[in-house]
Write a protein that holds these residues in place. Structure first.
Motif, PDB file in Angstrom:
ATOM      1  N   THR A  38       0.821  -1.206   0.000  1.00  0.00           N
ATOM      2  CA  THR A  38       0.000   0.000   0.000  1.00  0.00           C
ATOM      3  C   THR A  38       0.861   1.264   0.000  1.00  0.00           C
ATOM      4  O   THR A  38       0.385   2.329  -0.394  1.00  0.00           O
ATOM      5  CB  THR A  38      -1.000   0.028   1.165  1.00  0.00           C
ATOM      6  OG1 THR A  38      -0.311  -0.234   2.384  1.00  0.00           O
ATOM      7  CG2 THR A  38      -2.115  -0.985   0.954  1.00  0.00           C
ATOM      8  N   LEU A  39       2.121   1.144   0.398  1.00  0.00           N
ATOM      9  CA  LEU A  39       3.047   2.263   0.241  1.00  0.00           C
ATOM     10  C   LEU A  39       3.179   2.609  -1.245  1.00  0.00           C
ATOM     11  O   LEU A  39       3.201   3.785  -1.609  1.00  0.00           O
ATOM     12  CB  LEU A  39       4.411   1.918   0.842  1.00  0.00           C
ATOM     13  CG  LEU A  39       5.538   2.934   0.652  1.00  0.00           C
ATOM     14  CD1 LEU A  39       5.197   4.263   1.308  1.00  0.00           C
ATOM     15  CD2 LEU A  39       6.843   2.379   1.212  1.00  0.00           C
ATOM     16  N   GLY A  40       3.242   1.595  -2.093  1.00  0.00           N
ATOM     17  CA  GLY A  40       3.283   1.825  -3.541  1.00  0.00           C
ATOM     18  C   GLY A  40       2.026   2.494  -4.050  1.00  0.00           C
ATOM     19  O   GLY A  40       2.076   3.365  -4.930  1.00  0.00           O
ATOM     20  N   VAL A  41       0.882   2.111  -3.501  1.00  0.00           N
ATOM     21  CA  VAL A  41      -0.395   2.732  -3.883  1.00  0.00           C
ATOM     22  C   VAL A  41      -0.384   4.209  -3.516  1.00  0.00           C
ATOM     23  O   VAL A  41      -0.723   5.072  -4.331  1.00  0.00           O
ATOM     24  CB  VAL A  41      -1.576   2.004  -3.197  1.00  0.00           C
ATOM     25  CG1 VAL A  41      -2.896   2.718  -3.469  1.00  0.00           C
ATOM     26  CG2 VAL A  41      -1.644   0.540  -3.640  1.00  0.00           C
ATOM     27  N   MET A  42       0.025   4.512  -2.288  1.00  0.00           N
ATOM     28  CA  MET A  42       0.057   5.899  -1.810  1.00  0.00           C
ATOM     29  C   MET A  42       1.049   6.736  -2.601  1.00  0.00           C
ATOM     30  O   MET A  42       0.733   7.859  -3.024  1.00  0.00           O
ATOM     31  CB  MET A  42       0.413   5.929  -0.323  1.00  0.00           C
ATOM     32  CG  MET A  42      -0.605   5.297   0.580  1.00  0.00           C
ATOM     33  SD  MET A  42       0.037   5.234   2.274  1.00  0.00           S
ATOM     34  CE  MET A  42      -1.092   4.102   3.043  1.00  0.00           C
ATOM     35  N   LEU A  43       2.249   6.198  -2.800  1.00  0.00           N
ATOM     36  CA  LEU A  43       3.267   6.927  -3.559  1.00  0.00           C
ATOM     37  C   LEU A  43       2.819   7.196  -4.986  1.00  0.00           C
ATOM     38  O   LEU A  43       3.069   8.279  -5.518  1.00  0.00           O
ATOM     39  CB  LEU A  43       4.578   6.145  -3.582  1.00  0.00           C
ATOM     40  CG  LEU A  43       5.526   6.368  -2.428  1.00  0.00           C
ATOM     41  CD1 LEU A  43       6.674   5.376  -2.479  1.00  0.00           C
ATOM     42  CD2 LEU A  43       6.037   7.789  -2.424  1.00  0.00           C
ATOM     43  N   SER A  44       2.169   6.218  -5.603  1.00  0.00           N
ATOM     44  CA  SER A  44       1.723   6.435  -6.983  1.00  0.00           C
ATOM     45  C   SER A  44       0.759   7.610  -7.045  1.00  0.00           C
ATOM     46  O   SER A  44       0.834   8.433  -7.954  1.00  0.00           O
ATOM     47  CB  SER A  44       1.107   5.167  -7.583  1.00  0.00           C
ATOM     48  OG  SER A  44      -0.101   4.803  -6.961  1.00  0.00           O
ATOM     49  N   GLY A  45      -0.143   7.718  -6.062  1.00  0.00           N
ATOM     50  CA  GLY A  45      -1.069   8.850  -6.046  1.00  0.00           C
ATOM     51  C   GLY A  45      -0.368  10.177  -5.878  1.00  0.00           C
ATOM     52  O   GLY A  45      -0.661  11.148  -6.582  1.00  0.00           O
ATOM     53  N   LEU A  46       0.585  10.231  -4.954  1.00  0.00           N
ATOM     54  CA  LEU A  46       1.285  11.486  -4.688  1.00  0.00           C
ATOM     55  C   LEU A  46       2.194  11.909  -5.834  1.00  0.00           C
ATOM     56  O   LEU A  46       2.330  13.095  -6.119  1.00  0.00           O
ATOM     57  CB  LEU A  46       2.113  11.373  -3.406  1.00  0.00           C
ATOM     58  CG  LEU A  46       1.334  11.179  -2.106  1.00  0.00           C
ATOM     59  CD1 LEU A  46       2.301  11.000  -0.943  1.00  0.00           C
ATOM     60  CD2 LEU A  46       0.373  12.321  -1.850  1.00  0.00           C
ATOM     61  N   VAL A  47       2.836  10.956  -6.468  1.00  0.00           N
ATOM     62  CA  VAL A  47       3.821  11.275  -7.497  1.00  0.00           C
ATOM     63  C   VAL A  47       3.195  11.382  -8.884  1.00  0.00           C
ATOM     64  O   VAL A  47       3.521  12.295  -9.648  1.00  0.00           O
ATOM     65  CB  VAL A  47       4.967  10.237  -7.497  1.00  0.00           C
ATOM     66  CG1 VAL A  47       5.943  10.489  -8.630  1.00  0.00           C
ATOM     67  CG2 VAL A  47       5.692  10.258  -6.160  1.00  0.00           C
ATOM     68  N   LEU A  48       2.273  10.485  -9.207  1.00  0.00           N
ATOM     69  CA  LEU A  48       1.702  10.462 -10.558  1.00  0.00           C
ATOM     70  C   LEU A  48       0.455  11.315 -10.713  1.00  0.00           C
ATOM     71  O   LEU A  48       0.124  11.719 -11.819  1.00  0.00           O
ATOM     72  CB  LEU A  48       1.349   9.022 -10.962  1.00  0.00           C
ATOM     73  CG  LEU A  48       2.490   8.034 -11.054  1.00  0.00           C
ATOM     74  CD1 LEU A  48       1.947   6.661 -11.451  1.00  0.00           C
ATOM     75  CD2 LEU A  48       3.540   8.504 -12.032  1.00  0.00           C
ATOM     76  N   ALA A 116      -3.792  13.271   2.239  1.00  0.00           N
ATOM     77  CA  ALA A 116      -4.123  12.522   1.020  1.00  0.00           C
ATOM     78  C   ALA A 116      -3.855  11.031   1.205  1.00  0.00           C
ATOM     79  O   ALA A 116      -4.671  10.193   0.811  1.00  0.00           O
ATOM     80  CB  ALA A 116      -3.318  13.067  -0.164  1.00  0.00           C
ATOM     81  N   THR A 117      -2.715  10.701   1.816  1.00  0.00           N
ATOM     82  CA  THR A 117      -2.392   9.281   1.990  1.00  0.00           C
ATOM     83  C   THR A 117      -3.288   8.609   3.030  1.00  0.00           C
ATOM     84  O   THR A 117      -3.670   7.458   2.856  1.00  0.00           O
ATOM     85  CB  THR A 117      -0.907   9.080   2.370  1.00  0.00           C
ATOM     86  OG1 THR A 117      -0.610   9.831   3.546  1.00  0.00           O
ATOM     87  CG2 THR A 117       0.013   9.466   1.236  1.00  0.00           C
ATOM     88  N   ILE A 118      -3.626   9.342   4.078  1.00  0.00           N
ATOM     89  CA  ILE A 118      -4.512   8.758   5.086  1.00  0.00           C
ATOM     90  C   ILE A 118      -5.916   8.577   4.523  1.00  0.00           C
ATOM     91  O   ILE A 118      -6.529   7.516   4.674  1.00  0.00           O
ATOM     92  CB  ILE A 118      -4.517   9.607   6.376  1.00  0.00           C
ATOM     93  CG1 ILE A 118      -3.167   9.481   7.082  1.00  0.00           C
ATOM     94  CG2 ILE A 118      -5.661   9.191   7.303  1.00  0.00           C
ATOM     95  CD1 ILE A 118      -2.977  10.410   8.270  1.00  0.00           C
ATOM     96  N   THR A 119      -6.420   9.584   3.845  1.00  0.00           N
ATOM     97  CA  THR A 119      -7.778   9.504   3.295  1.00  0.00           C
ATOM     98  C   THR A 119      -7.863   8.484   2.165  1.00  0.00           C
ATOM     99  O   THR A 119      -8.723   7.601   2.176  1.00  0.00           O
ATOM    100  CB  THR A 119      -8.239  10.884   2.789  1.00  0.00           C
ATOM    101  OG1 THR A 119      -8.150  11.820   3.863  1.00  0.00           O
ATOM    102  CG2 THR A 119      -9.659  10.828   2.267  1.00  0.00           C
ATOM    103  N   GLY A 120      -6.971   8.616   1.184  1.00  0.00           N
ATOM    104  CA  GLY A 120      -7.026   7.716   0.035  1.00  0.00           C
ATOM    105  C   GLY A 120      -6.397   6.371   0.298  1.00  0.00           C
ATOM    106  O   GLY A 120      -7.021   5.332   0.089  1.00  0.00           O
TER     107      GLY A 120
END
Length: 182
Positions: A38-48, A116-120
């Motif tokens: 889920t770290l990958g999921v969160m990072l993808s949202g923040l970066v992409l 964003a990471t906590i919510t999403g």
């Protein structure tokens, strides 16, 4: 979509897969493995950003459904959907989208990225995963939710880590979701 976008999408698909391979993080808790995916999921949202992050996770989920052994313990295949973790996996797609959407919604910064990471990355995943797990098991949604609270400390650590990485990338002049709004 440009070639650079495709590369970034595939990079975060691969990153999500790789984050499930670390054995120290593959510790079963209540029959559900603890991974850093889920770290990958969160990072993808923040970066992409929203759409590219959702696409990265769609590719990942499609590969898993096609049988690629990309989940903890080398799991993959359509059978994942009939188990208690199926909803959490499917939830990664809207989680990445919502994380990216919230990161794009204003000036980038530590607090925005954490929220964003906590919510999403946590809230959306649990919103989809908990009812799904209750549906495919004999547990009530409340039982699944209270059992899932054991994962919350690790999820919060991943949320803070993702935000810290994204802020660091931004501060070093690399792209984050904000730069993809053009």
């Amino acid at each position: 979509m440009r070639a650079r976008d495709v590369f970034h999408i595939l990079f975060f698909t691969a990153l999500t897969a790789v984050l499930g391979l670390f054995p120290p993080l593959d510790v079963p808790l209540m029959g559900v493995p603890i991974t850093a995916q889920t770290l990958g999921v969160m990072l993808s949202g923040l970066v992409l950003g929203s759409w590219r992050a959702a696409l990265a996770q769609m590719v990942f989920v499609a590969l898993v459904m096609a049988g690629a052994p990309l989940l903890a313990g080398g799991r993959g295949g359509m059978g994942i959907l009939t188990g208690p973790t199926g909803g959490f996996l499917i939830g990664w797609i809207p989680a990445a989208f919502v994380t990216g959407l919230l990161a794009e919604a204003g000036r980038p910064g530590w607090l925005r990225f954490i929220l964003a990471t906590i919510t999403g990355g946590i809230g959306v995943v649990y919103l989809i995963g908990v009812p799904w797990a209750a549906m495919v098991t004999t547990l009530s949604p409340w039982q699944v939710l209270t059992g899932s609270m054991a994962f919350l400390p690790g999820d919060l650590i991943k949320a803070v880590t993702a935000a810290a990485i994204a802020v660091t990338l931004r501060d070093r002049g690399r792209s984050t979701a904000i730069s993809f709004r053009r």
